[in-house]
Design an enzyme around this catalytic site. Sequence first.
Site, PDB file in Angstrom:
ATOM      1  CB  SER A  58      -0.777   0.128   1.225  1.00 11.98           C
ATOM      2  OG  SER A  58      -1.583   1.269   1.212  1.00 11.98           O
ATOM      3  CE1 TYR A  76      -3.587  -2.079   6.093  1.00  9.69           C
ATOM      4  CE2 TYR A  76      -2.907   0.286   5.126  1.00  9.69           C
ATOM      5  CZ  TYR A  76      -3.484  -1.014   5.178  1.00  9.69           C
ATOM      6  OH  TYR A  76      -3.809  -1.495   3.514  1.00  9.69           O
TER       7      TYR A  76
HETATM    8  N1  LIG Z   1      -8.946  -0.636   0.916  1.00  7.07           N
HETATM    9  C1  LIG Z   1      -7.982  -0.027   0.597  1.00  7.07           C
HETATM   10  O1  LIG Z   1      -7.814   1.354   0.716  1.00  7.07           O
HETATM   11  C2  LIG Z   1      -6.474  -0.652   0.457  1.00  7.07           C
HETATM   12  C3  LIG Z   1      -5.451   0.228   0.040  1.00  7.07           C
HETATM   13  C4  LIG Z   1      -4.078  -0.386  -0.307  1.00  7.07           C
HETATM   14  C5  LIG Z   1      -4.005  -1.883  -0.009  1.00  7.07           C
HETATM   15  N2  LIG Z   1      -5.048  -2.724   0.234  1.00  7.07           N
HETATM   16  C6  LIG Z   1      -4.833  -3.886   0.749  1.00  7.07           C
HETATM   17  O2  LIG Z   1      -5.504  -4.656  -0.046  1.00  7.07           O
HETATM   18  C7  LIG Z   1      -6.008  -6.055   0.483  1.00  7.07           C
HETATM   19  C8  LIG Z   1      -7.327  -6.384   0.327  1.00  7.07           C
HETATM   20  O3  LIG Z   1      -8.035  -5.048   0.913  1.00  7.07           O
HETATM   21  P1  LIG Z   1      -9.472  -5.106   0.866  1.00  7.07           P
HETATM   22  O4  LIG Z   1      -9.911  -3.417   0.271  1.00  7.07           O
HETATM   23  O5  LIG Z   1     -10.114  -6.012  -0.511  1.00  7.07           O
HETATM   24  O6  LIG Z   1      -9.977  -5.104   2.037  1.00  7.07           O
HETATM   25  P2  LIG Z   1     -11.565  -5.667   2.817  1.00  7.07           P
HETATM   26  O7  LIG Z   1     -12.752  -5.792   1.560  1.00  7.07           O
HETATM   27  O8  LIG Z   1     -11.880  -5.036   4.036  1.00  7.07           O
HETATM   28  O9  LIG Z   1     -11.019  -7.228   3.004  1.00  7.07           O
HETATM   29  C9  LIG Z   1     -10.100  -7.638   3.853  1.00  7.07           C
HETATM   30  C10 LIG Z   1     -10.396  -9.174   4.058  1.00  7.07           C
HETATM   31  O10 LIG Z   1      -9.519  -9.694   5.008  1.00  7.07           O
HETATM   32  C11 LIG Z   1      -9.986 -10.452   5.728  1.00  7.07           C
HETATM   33  N3  LIG Z   1      -9.666 -10.672   6.999  1.00  7.07           N
HETATM   34  C12 LIG Z   1      -9.360  -9.813   8.010  1.00  7.07           C
HETATM   35  N4  LIG Z   1      -8.793 -10.422   9.184  1.00  7.07           N
HETATM   36  C13 LIG Z   1      -8.876 -11.692   8.815  1.00  7.07           C
HETATM   37  C14 LIG Z   1      -8.038 -12.915   9.297  1.00  7.07           C
HETATM   38  N5  LIG Z   1      -7.757 -12.941  10.739  1.00  7.07           N
HETATM   39  N6  LIG Z   1      -8.111 -14.117   8.935  1.00  7.07           N
HETATM   40  C15 LIG Z   1      -8.775 -14.231   7.608  1.00  7.07           C
HETATM   41  N7  LIG Z   1      -9.248 -13.210   7.000  1.00  7.07           N
HETATM   42  C16 LIG Z   1      -9.104 -11.944   7.590  1.00  7.07           C
HETATM   43  C17 LIG Z   1     -11.540 -10.006   5.905  1.00  7.07           C
HETATM   44  O11 LIG Z   1     -12.483 -11.034   6.233  1.00  7.07           O
HETATM   45  P3  LIG Z   1     -13.769 -10.766   7.193  1.00  7.07           P
HETATM   46  O12 LIG Z   1     -14.896 -10.368   6.244  1.00  7.07           O
HETATM   47  O13 LIG Z   1     -13.902 -12.028   7.995  1.00  7.07           O
HETATM   48  O14 LIG Z   1     -13.719  -9.590   8.129  1.00  7.07           O
HETATM   49  C18 LIG Z   1     -11.892  -9.648   4.500  1.00  7.07           C
HETATM   50  O15 LIG Z   1     -11.974 -10.739   3.703  1.00  7.07           O
HETATM   51  C19 LIG Z   1      -5.501  -6.078   2.108  1.00  7.07           C
HETATM   52  O16 LIG Z   1      -4.413  -6.405   2.214  1.00  7.07           O
HETATM   53  C20 LIG Z   1      -5.355  -4.335   2.172  1.00  7.07           C
HETATM   54  O17 LIG Z   1      -4.487  -4.008   3.286  1.00  7.07           O
HETATM   55  C21 LIG Z   1      -6.310  -1.935   0.635  1.00  7.07           C
END
Ligand SMILES: NC(=O)c1ccc[n+]([C@@H]2O[C@H](COP(=O)([O-])OP(=O)(O)OC[C@H]3O[C@@H](n4cnc5c(N)ncnc54)[C@H](OP(=O)(O)O)[C@@H]3O)[C@@H](O)[C@H]2O)c1
Length: 235
Positions: free
Chosen positions: A127, A140
């Site tokens: 990120s 984070y």
């Molecule tokens: N969104 C942003 O702005 C952004 C920007 C840069 C990078 N990223 C990165 O991109 C990746 C995907 O992000 P996203 O936006 O798709 O996030 P998201 O929609 O919030 O999804 C996060 C996922 O992680 C799961 N999770 C959390 N804790 C967990 C655990 N202990 N064991 C297994 N699963 C777990 C959640 O499951 P539950 O449904 O059970 O909670 C959910 O499926 C992440 O690494 C994030 O840091 C995101």
Amino acid sequence: MILLLGGTSDIGVELTRRLCAGQHVVVCARRPENIGDFPGAASVSTLAFDATDLHTHRNVIDEAERLAGEKTTTAILAFGVLGDQHRAETDETHAAHIATVDYTAQISMLTVLADHMDHGHIVAFSSIAGWRPRRANYVYGSTKAGLDAFCQGLADRLHGTGLGLYLARPGFVIGSMTEGMTPAIMSVRPHDVAEAVADRIRANQPGTFWIPKKLALLAAVMKLVPRPIWRHMPR
Ligand SMILES: NC(=O)c1ccc[n+]([C@@H]2O[C@H](COP(=O)([O-])OP(=O)(O)OC[C@H]3O[C@@H](n4cnc5c(N)ncnc54)[C@H](OP(=O)(O)O)[C@@H]3O)[C@@H](O)[C@H]2O)c1
């Protein structure tokens, strides 16, 4: 087989949907009953998975391959938590939880996958938050900095082996993780991130890439901002 780890992730689901035509998909999630549709997939199986249970990581892959009846060719590490920075400043358990999900569990699973897979694609998400961690989200941000560094080394280790590491560096993504937050400059949506990663996989071009591409410019400038100003940057 496509292995999606973090089965309800906005980005992970969008990416898997773009790659799943004719493929066996195994979706690993904390709440496997909550997973969405993957139109065109040859089969979709689900598996309970909590990333913080590090000792299960090898078994999860073995079990996923048993369900799919074939080896993993694409692994997507989409699990992650943003956490509550304010809380993490005084609650060490919360700070450690963010670090466990966003760093320790990632490097554990990446190590298992790199050991287990002999060809194909591994996708990890860094990120902009890790590029120069800010006072406003350094917990984070620090995990993403560590993960990004780990992936630079792992990518070099895998170079030329037929197993490629795709390290996406998105900026602010408007989705579940950032719900209620004011979008930052150059924000994108989960489908934009998914499309960028899918394009790289289709082209068989592993490597590190910013999403959107123009974020690279902002990233270069970010490194030059003097600390007394940087200290006051918002999230
Ligand atoms: N969104 C942003 O702005 C952004 C920007 C840069 C990078 N990223 C990165 O991109 C990746 C995907 O992000 P996203 O936006 O798709 O996030 P998201 O929609 O919030 O999804 C996060 C996922 O992680 C799961 N999770 C959390 N804790 C967990 C655990 N202990 N064991 C297994 N699963 C777990 C959640 O499951 P539950 O449904 O059970 O909670 C959910 O499926 C992440 O690494 C994030 O840091 C995101």
